[in-house]
Design a protein around this motif. Structure first.
Motif, short mmCIF file in Angstrom:
data_model
loop_
_atom_site.label_atom_id
_atom_site.label_comp_id
_atom_site.label_asym_id
_atom_site.label_seq_id
_atom_site.Cartn_x
_atom_site.Cartn_y
_atom_site.Cartn_z
N ILE A 59 4.23 13.67 4.33
CA ILE A 59 3.84 13.59 2.92
C ILE A 59 2.73 14.59 2.63
CG2 ILE A 59 2.84 12.11 1.12
CD1 ILE A 59 5.75 11.42 1.80
N ASP A 60 1.74 14.65 3.51
CA ASP A 60 0.63 15.60 3.33
C ASP A 60 1.14 17.04 3.30
OD1 ASP A 60 -1.24 13.58 3.17
OD2 ASP A 60 -1.79 13.69 5.30
N LYS A 61 2.08 17.34 4.20
CA LYS A 61 2.64 18.69 4.28
C LYS A 61 3.41 19.02 2.99
CE LYS A 61 4.77 21.68 7.67
NZ LYS A 61 5.38 21.75 8.97
N LEU A 62 4.19 18.06 2.51
CA LEU A 62 4.93 18.25 1.26
C LEU A 62 3.99 18.42 0.07
CD1 LEU A 62 7.87 15.73 1.65
CD2 LEU A 62 8.07 18.21 1.52
N ALA A 63 2.90 17.65 0.08
CA ALA A 63 1.94 17.69 -1.03
C ALA A 63 1.31 19.07 -1.17
CB ALA A 63 0.88 16.63 -0.84
N GLU A 64 1.13 19.76 -0.06
CA GLU A 64 0.54 21.11 -0.10
C GLU A 64 1.45 22.10 -0.85
OE1 GLU A 64 -0.28 22.22 3.91
OE2 GLU A 64 -1.73 20.60 4.19
N THR A 82 0.85 -1.18 0.00
CA THR A 82 0.00 0.00 0.00
C THR A 82 0.89 1.24 0.00
OG1 THR A 82 -0.07 0.20 2.41
CG2 THR A 82 -1.77 -1.21 1.36
N PHE A 83 0.31 2.36 -0.35
CA PHE A 83 1.06 3.61 -0.36
C PHE A 83 1.59 3.91 1.04
CE2 PHE A 83 1.01 8.33 0.02
CZ PHE A 83 2.06 8.59 -0.85
N GLU A 84 0.77 3.69 2.03
CA GLU A 84 1.17 3.95 3.41
C GLU A 84 2.38 3.09 3.80
OE1 GLU A 84 -1.96 3.50 2.39
OE2 GLU A 84 -2.86 5.45 2.85
N GLU A 85 2.41 1.82 3.36
CA GLU A 85 3.54 0.94 3.65
C GLU A 85 4.82 1.45 2.98
OE1 GLU A 85 1.12 -3.32 4.10
OE2 GLU A 85 1.90 -2.70 2.13
N VAL A 86 4.70 1.91 1.76
CA VAL A 86 5.87 2.43 1.04
C VAL A 86 6.41 3.68 1.74
CG1 VAL A 86 6.65 3.46 -1.14
CG2 VAL A 86 5.15 1.46 -1.17
N VAL A 87 5.50 4.56 2.17
CA VAL A 87 5.91 5.78 2.88
C VAL A 87 6.64 5.41 4.17
CG1 VAL A 87 5.02 7.78 4.16
CG2 VAL A 87 4.12 7.24 1.89
N LYS A 88 6.10 4.48 4.91
CA LYS A 88 6.71 4.06 6.18
C LYS A 88 8.08 3.43 5.94
CE LYS A 88 5.70 1.45 10.36
NZ LYS A 88 4.73 0.59 11.06
N GLY A 136 10.81 5.81 5.47
CA GLY A 136 11.19 6.58 6.65
C GLY A 136 10.43 7.88 6.81
N PHE A 137 9.28 7.98 6.17
CA PHE A 137 8.46 9.19 6.29
C PHE A 137 7.17 8.86 7.01
CE2 PHE A 137 10.98 9.93 2.44
CZ PHE A 137 11.50 11.19 2.69
N SER A 138 6.49 9.91 7.45
CA SER A 138 5.15 9.73 8.00
C SER A 138 4.15 10.31 6.99
CB SER A 138 5.01 10.48 9.34
OG SER A 138 5.02 11.88 9.12
N MET A 139 2.90 9.89 7.12
CA MET A 139 1.88 10.40 6.21
C MET A 139 1.67 11.89 6.42
SD MET A 139 0.98 8.15 4.08
CE MET A 139 -0.41 9.00 3.36
N GLU A 140 1.88 12.36 7.63
CA GLU A 140 1.75 13.80 7.91
C GLU A 140 2.81 14.58 7.14
OE1 GLU A 140 1.89 11.44 10.46
OE2 GLU A 140 -0.29 11.45 10.71
#
Length: 120
Positions: A110-115, A95-101, A104-108
């Motif tokens: 990623i969300d901040k970067l996406a903005e 899953t995307f969440e697994e790849v992010v983890k 070494g990143f958190s979803m928060e």
């Protein structure tokens, strides 16, 4: 007006529109090319070029052409993606969440970067 008459009227209207958008190669060579190109560019009209009573080419505004090229590229990419995923097994996927983890990143984060990212 009955449905049949209404449908026939629409067909005739469509046929008139189609015929008005047809131009022969000989008309283009008689000096109408400049006028046709102006209509394409300014009025966003399309023209079907006829040679020996057969369709040979289409003249369209550049923005329509660009859009068609983009759609064609998107279609090729979609076909490639579908081909690559044909034999994909669910157990080999993450899953995307697994790849992010795992990265070494958190979803928060990623969300901040996406903005701050602007996508065209």
């Amino acid at each position: 007006m009955s449905n049949a008459n209404l449908q026939r009227s629409r067909q005739l209207s469509s046929l008139k529109e189609l015929v008005s958008q047809m131009i022969s190669v000989s008309e283009l060579s008689r000096g109408r090319a400049s006028k046709i190109i102006d209509e394409v560019a300014k009025k966003k009209k399309n023209f079907l070029v006829i040679k020996n009573n057969k369709p040979q080419a289409i003249i369209v505004p550049i923005d329509v052409y660009d859009e068609l090229i983009q759609v064609q590229e998107d279609y090729k990419l979609l076909k490639l993606a579908l081909k690559r995923t044909e034999n994909l097994k669910q157990e080999n996927c993450s899953t995307f969440e697994e790849v992010v983890k795992e990265a070494g990143f958190s979803m928060e984060e990623i969300d901040k970067l996406a903005e701050s990212v602007e996508i065209e």
